[in-house]
Structures are given as C-alpha cells and as structure tokens.
Write a protein that holds these residues in place. Structure first.
Motif, short mmCIF file in Angstrom:
data_model
loop_
_atom_site.label_atom_id
_atom_site.label_comp_id
_atom_site.label_asym_id
_atom_site.label_seq_id
_atom_site.Cartn_x
_atom_site.Cartn_y
_atom_site.Cartn_z
N THR A 45 28.51 36.47 35.38
CA THR A 45 28.41 35.99 34.00
C THR A 45 27.03 36.28 33.42
O THR A 45 26.89 36.75 32.29
N ILE A 46 25.99 35.99 34.22
CA ILE A 46 24.61 36.26 33.77
C ILE A 46 24.44 37.75 33.45
O ILE A 46 23.90 38.12 32.41
N GLU A 47 24.91 38.59 34.37
CA GLU A 47 24.74 40.04 34.18
C GLU A 47 25.50 40.52 32.94
O GLU A 47 24.96 41.31 32.14
N SER A 48 26.74 40.06 32.76
CA SER A 48 27.54 40.55 31.64
C SER A 48 26.95 40.10 30.30
O SER A 48 26.96 40.85 29.33
N VAL A 49 26.40 38.89 30.26
CA VAL A 49 25.81 38.39 29.01
C VAL A 49 24.54 39.14 28.67
O VAL A 49 24.33 39.56 27.52
N LEU A 50 23.67 39.36 29.66
CA LEU A 50 22.39 40.01 29.39
C LEU A 50 22.52 41.52 29.22
O LEU A 50 21.67 42.15 28.59
N GLU A 51 23.57 42.13 29.77
CA GLU A 51 23.72 43.59 29.72
C GLU A 51 24.80 44.03 28.74
O GLU A 51 25.11 45.21 28.67
N GLN A 52 25.36 43.10 27.94
CA GLN A 52 26.53 43.44 27.13
C GLN A 52 26.23 44.48 26.05
O GLN A 52 27.15 45.15 25.57
N TRP A 90 35.58 48.67 55.64
CA TRP A 90 34.77 48.36 54.46
C TRP A 90 35.62 48.57 53.22
O TRP A 90 36.35 49.55 53.10
N ILE A 91 35.48 47.64 52.29
CA ILE A 91 36.16 47.71 51.00
C ILE A 91 35.11 47.87 49.91
O ILE A 91 34.12 47.12 49.89
N ALA A 92 35.30 48.83 49.03
CA ALA A 92 34.41 49.00 47.87
C ALA A 92 34.96 48.22 46.69
O ALA A 92 36.18 48.22 46.46
N GLU A 93 34.09 47.55 45.97
CA GLU A 93 34.50 46.75 44.81
C GLU A 93 33.66 47.09 43.58
O GLU A 93 32.47 47.39 43.69
N VAL A 94 34.29 47.04 42.43
CA VAL A 94 33.62 47.09 41.13
C VAL A 94 34.04 45.85 40.36
O VAL A 94 35.24 45.64 40.13
N ASP A 95 33.08 45.01 40.01
CA ASP A 95 33.36 43.76 39.29
C ASP A 95 34.41 42.92 40.01
O ASP A 95 35.31 42.33 39.39
N GLY A 96 34.31 42.87 41.34
CA GLY A 96 35.21 42.05 42.13
C GLY A 96 36.58 42.66 42.38
O GLY A 96 37.42 42.04 43.05
#
Length: 309
Positions: free
Chosen positions: A138-145, A207-213
């Motif tokens: 949430t912090i990242e999405s708000v500050l980087e939107q 190993w599993i790769a994830e983008v935004d969960g």
C-alpha cells in the motif's frame, strides 16, 4: 490541532522512517555481511533485472550523483562484474550489462538479503506477515502511483497451493503456445506430486516468482544423484516476460544447487523452446545430447544440457 493535520502526518512519516531504517538497517555502510554498499547493491539489482541499461538511466532511476555512479561503475568494471559499450546515439554514454561473474555475485548478494528478511519474517505469524507485506504494498503504490516503472518481481519458496498453480499454468501455457496435448499436464502433475511426496529440503527446492503477490514463474531443483542436481519445470508467464524472471529463476536454481553440495547440474528441454535455451546457454549450460521423439501429441527434439558447478 486536528488529528489529521499536515504536521501530524509529517511526524508520523518521519517516525515510521526512523523505525524502518533502524529495523532493517538499510542505511548501514555495507549491506549485510558483504563488501557492497547499499548504493552498489541497488545498481547491481537494476542491472540484474533490466537488460542493457545506460549508466545515465540508472543514475536518474536511483537518484545517484553522476560522479558517485561513475566510481561505482568503474569499481564494477575493475572487478569484472560488468561490460560496457558506447551508446550508438551518444558515444559519451555507455550501456551496461552484467558479466557471468556479475550475475553470480548478484545471486549471492540477493540470496543473503532474502535470507535476512526471511529470518525477520519467521518471527511473525502467517497473518502478521501477510498484514505487513500488504501494508508495504500500500505504501509503495501510494507513493509511486504517479511514476511508471517496470514491474518488480520477487522469488520465494514454494508453499501450499503452489503445485496446483504450476500444473495448471504449465499445461495451459504449452497447449496455447505449442499445441501440446494434455498428457504434458499429466507429466507435470506426476513431477509435482513426486516432488512433494519425496521432498528433501536439504537437497531440493522450488522457487516461485511473484509480481505484486501474483505467481508469474517457477523452477524446481531436484536430486538426480548424490552428485548431480536436475533443473526442472522452468516457466514464466507471458505478462512477466522481459523482466528477467526466467534468468533470475535459473540463477537462483544454480546457486541453490551449489549451496546444497552438488558438483554437476543437468536439465532436459526441447529445441523449440528458444528463450529457455538462451537462458541456459548464458548461465553456463552446454548442450550434450539431442534426440528426436514424439511426445505430448507433437514431434520434438529433446535436448540434454549440463554444467559443472
């Protein structure tokens, strides 16, 4: 003074920043137990996840002083971690790429960082860990939107539910891209079932790769013999291609094999899988055997690749 005043917001952000930097130690002179500073590690990360970056691009992205960045680049060059070539449009600027040694160095650094964070998260319950990462997102999405950046990905260990995802996505992807029969999905299901049933944490891993969960890729390290490890089931979703996910998964798998004491690594792939073959070749694998076969409803040329660890 109202609770939601600007002054209160400023104080809250500053307090969180002090806590965060103290807790994670991200402003220490050197990262973890390595010889790399935080800025050097950030430059390595950008080079590992984005191809042929110009030095100026990295400086702008990370907000680094040009003189400081130049010293970092020269240090990496002296250590054999990068190659650089003049940009065709401006020969005063350079495109940077990691060498094999540079990728190996980043893999070790990345694993060390992952282990440190994993140790911190291990002290939390599953619910608290989920709340923490969601709050961070949430912090990242708000500050980087207002900025457009390439999607960032992370690698994690497998957990409950991942095998079902691997089986489903492998079957669907190869059917869509290469018209493979459902018998391939059955093979993947057998491999995954055997992996879970006989899992040896000391010698094997997924190993599993994830983008935004969201899962976007996978790879398996399995035991072939006491000396030989096998790389299996590399897959990257189309929407995540171009981010360096496949390369990162392969590098992580190789590093994992080294850490588990294997002396050699092998894999079986098909000649039509050009992207995967390119990753294997770049990582140091060598093609040692080819064999025509009819599998999954199509004619294929199977390939065995190997590398010494």
């Amino acid at each position: 003074m109202p609770i939601d005043s600007t002054d209160d917001h400023v104080a809250a952000v500053r307090a969180f920043n002090r806590f965060y930097t103290r807790k994670l130690g991200v402003l220490d002179q050197h990262l973890g137990k390595t010889s790399f500073s935080l800025s050097e590690a950030r430059v390595l990360y950008e080079l590992a996840h984005r191809d042929d970056l110009a030095a100026k691009e990295i400086g702008n992205e990370l907000g680094l002083d040009p003189g400081y960045l130049s010293r970092i680049v020269q240090n990496f060059d002296d250590k054999g971690l990068i190659t650089r070539r003049p940009l065709p449009a401006d020969r005063r600027q350079y495109q940077l790429s990691l060498t094999a040694k540079g990728r190996q160095t980043f893999a070790k650094l990345n694993l060390s960082s992952q282990n440190e964070v994993a140790a911190m998260l291990a002290q939390l319950s599953a619910g608290d860990a989920s709340r923490l990462t969601q709050a961070m997102a949430t912090i990242e999405s708000v500050l980087e939107q207002r900025r457009t950046r390439p999607a960032a990905f992370m690698l994690r260990s497998h957990r409950v539910g991942d095998m079902g995802w691997v089986i489903s996505r492998q079957g669907a992807a190869y059917a869509a891209d290469y018209n493979w029969h459902i018998s391939y999905e059955a093979l993947v299901a057998e491999i995954c079932a055997q992996f879970i049933r006989n899992y040896d944490a000391a010698r094997e891993h997924c190993w599993i790769a994830e983008v935004d969960g969201e899962p976007v890729g996978s790879i398996f390290l399995v035991k072939a013999t006491d000396e030989i490890a096998k790389l299996r089931l590399l897959q990257v979703e189309k929407k995540a291609r171009g981010l360096g996910v496949g390369r990162a998964l392969v590098e992580q798998c190789i590093q994992g094999a080294r850490e588990r004491g294997y002396s050699r690594m092998t894999l079986w792939t098909q000649s039509i899988l050009a992207a995967a073959r390119g990753i294997y070749k770049t990582a140091g694998f060598k093609l040692v055997k080819e064999e025509k076969h009819h599998s999954f409803g199509v004619d294929l040329v199977g390939e065995t690749w190997e590398m010494d660890l």
